[in-house]
Design a protein around this motif. Structure first.
Motif, mmCIF file in Angstrom:
data_model
loop_
_atom_site.group_PDB
_atom_site.id
_atom_site.type_symbol
_atom_site.label_atom_id
_atom_site.label_comp_id
_atom_site.label_asym_id
_atom_site.label_seq_id
_atom_site.Cartn_x
_atom_site.Cartn_y
_atom_site.Cartn_z
ATOM 1 N N ALA A 224 -2.858 -6.638 5.150
ATOM 2 C CA ALA A 224 -2.275 -6.060 6.362
ATOM 3 C C ALA A 224 -3.039 -4.784 6.674
ATOM 4 O O ALA A 224 -3.599 -4.139 5.784
ATOM 5 N N ASP A 225 -3.091 -4.418 7.945
ATOM 6 C CA ASP A 225 -3.730 -3.156 8.313
ATOM 7 C C ASP A 225 -2.920 -2.007 7.729
ATOM 8 O O ASP A 225 -1.687 -1.956 7.856
ATOM 9 N N GLU A 226 -3.614 -1.090 7.074
ATOM 10 C CA GLU A 226 -2.989 0.093 6.471
ATOM 11 C C GLU A 226 -1.897 -0.293 5.476
ATOM 12 O O GLU A 226 -0.832 0.318 5.411
ATOM 13 N N ALA A 227 -2.147 -1.326 4.697
ATOM 14 C CA ALA A 227 -1.185 -1.722 3.664
ATOM 15 C C ALA A 227 -1.270 -0.746 2.492
ATOM 16 O O ALA A 227 -2.289 -0.100 2.259
ATOM 17 N N VAL A 228 -0.164 -0.635 1.749
ATOM 18 C CA VAL A 228 -0.095 0.268 0.599
ATOM 19 C C VAL A 228 0.464 -0.509 -0.586
ATOM 20 O O VAL A 228 1.395 -1.299 -0.443
ATOM 21 N N GLY A 229 -0.140 -0.310 -1.741
ATOM 22 C CA GLY A 229 0.356 -0.951 -2.959
ATOM 23 C C GLY A 229 0.708 0.085 -4.002
ATOM 24 O O GLY A 229 0.294 1.247 -3.923
ATOM 25 N N TYR A 230 1.488 -0.348 -4.985
ATOM 26 C CA TYR A 230 1.910 0.550 -6.059
ATOM 27 C C TYR A 230 1.873 -0.191 -7.388
ATOM 28 O O TYR A 230 2.054 -1.405 -7.453
ATOM 29 N N ILE A 231 1.658 0.557 -8.443
ATOM 30 C CA ILE A 231 1.870 0.069 -9.806
ATOM 31 C C ILE A 231 2.910 0.972 -10.440
ATOM 32 O O ILE A 231 2.785 2.200 -10.387
#
Length: 253
Positions: A224-231
């Motif tokens: 996705a545009d400007e997607a953000v992920g985390y761990i």
């Protein structure tokens, strides 16, 4: 002029698509013409061939355990079903004279065979669908890693997980994203690392990150545009929602 044409051609993903067999007939002609005419394209094609061969060996998909036996069992069940049905038909014609109720038994037995056969068919279809999905994933990984338009982002853990190292690969043209977690810090037995992605305001659970035994393993990320992920660090087995205070790495892609 030719150099500009070659550069545009090499910057596209036509060579990669040609190698994995996903080009159209018209694209095949174009690729083969460029390979024949331009040594630079031919050299790049040969390098990609070698890379694909190495990549395929690394990510070879094994046939699911028992697939051969299931297929043979399906074939045997079909033959057995046909033989039984023939015997039952003959027996029923005789039995109807003696006892009309016997016909129900034969009908019931045939229904049971048909149901068993359908179950086997469904299992084989599910296995084939799983293998097609795995193959598509391997093709996408190859395209992402080989395409010059793929962007690479190095990811490091914060103070809670200093040793954590990962690389995200994002291709905005093909709209594909992958992550490779190459190193994980040690955690207590009752904890685990879990990956999340925030896409269009929704938090998606990408599952528990296993020990990085295979350092070349790529995990697909939703694009996705400007997607953000985390761990995050979560209780053993994973959590239904991320523990915000236990975020150890941010993945922006």
């Amino acid at each position: 002029m030719n150099k500009d044409k070659i550069k545009i051609f090499l910057d596209s993903d036509l060579l990669e698509k040609y190698l994995i067999g996903s080009t159209t007939d018209q694209e095949n002609l174009q690729v083969e013409r460029y390979i024949a005419l331009y040594p630079e394209v031919r050299e790049t094609y040969e390098v990609l061939q070698e890379n694909l061969e190495a990549f395929a060996k690394m990510h070879a998909i094994k046939a699911p355990e028992g697939l051969k036996e299931r297929i043979l069992a399906k074939i045997r069940s079909e033959h057995i079903g046909k033989r039984r049905f023939a015997r039952y038909a003959i027996a029923a014609s005789v039995a109807m004279i003696l006892f009309a109720g016997a016909s129900y038994f034969f009908w019931s037995e045939n229904q049971s065979l048909q149901q068993e056969n359908q179950i086997v068919n469904n299992k084989i279809e599910n296995l084939e669908a799983d293998m097609r999905e795995q193959l598509a994933d391997v093709r996408n990984q190859f395209i992402v890693l080989q395409n010059p338009q793929t962007k690479r982002f190095n990811i490091k853990g914060n103070k809670k997980a200093k040793e954590l190292k990962a690389v995200a690969y994002v291709n905005p043209v093909k709209k594909l994203s992958y992550i490779n977690v190459s190193k994980l810090p040690n955690l207590p037995e009752n904890q685990c690392f879990q990956m999340w992605a925030e896409v269009d305001g929704k938090m998606l659970n990408l599952g528990v990150i296993q020990e990085a035994a295979n350092k070349d393993k790529l995990v697909a990320l939703p694009y996705a545009d400007e997607a953000v992920g985390y761990i995050t660090i979560e209780p053993k087995g994973g959590n239904e929602s991320p523990t915000v205070e236990n975020i150890v790495a941010n993945i922006t892609y």
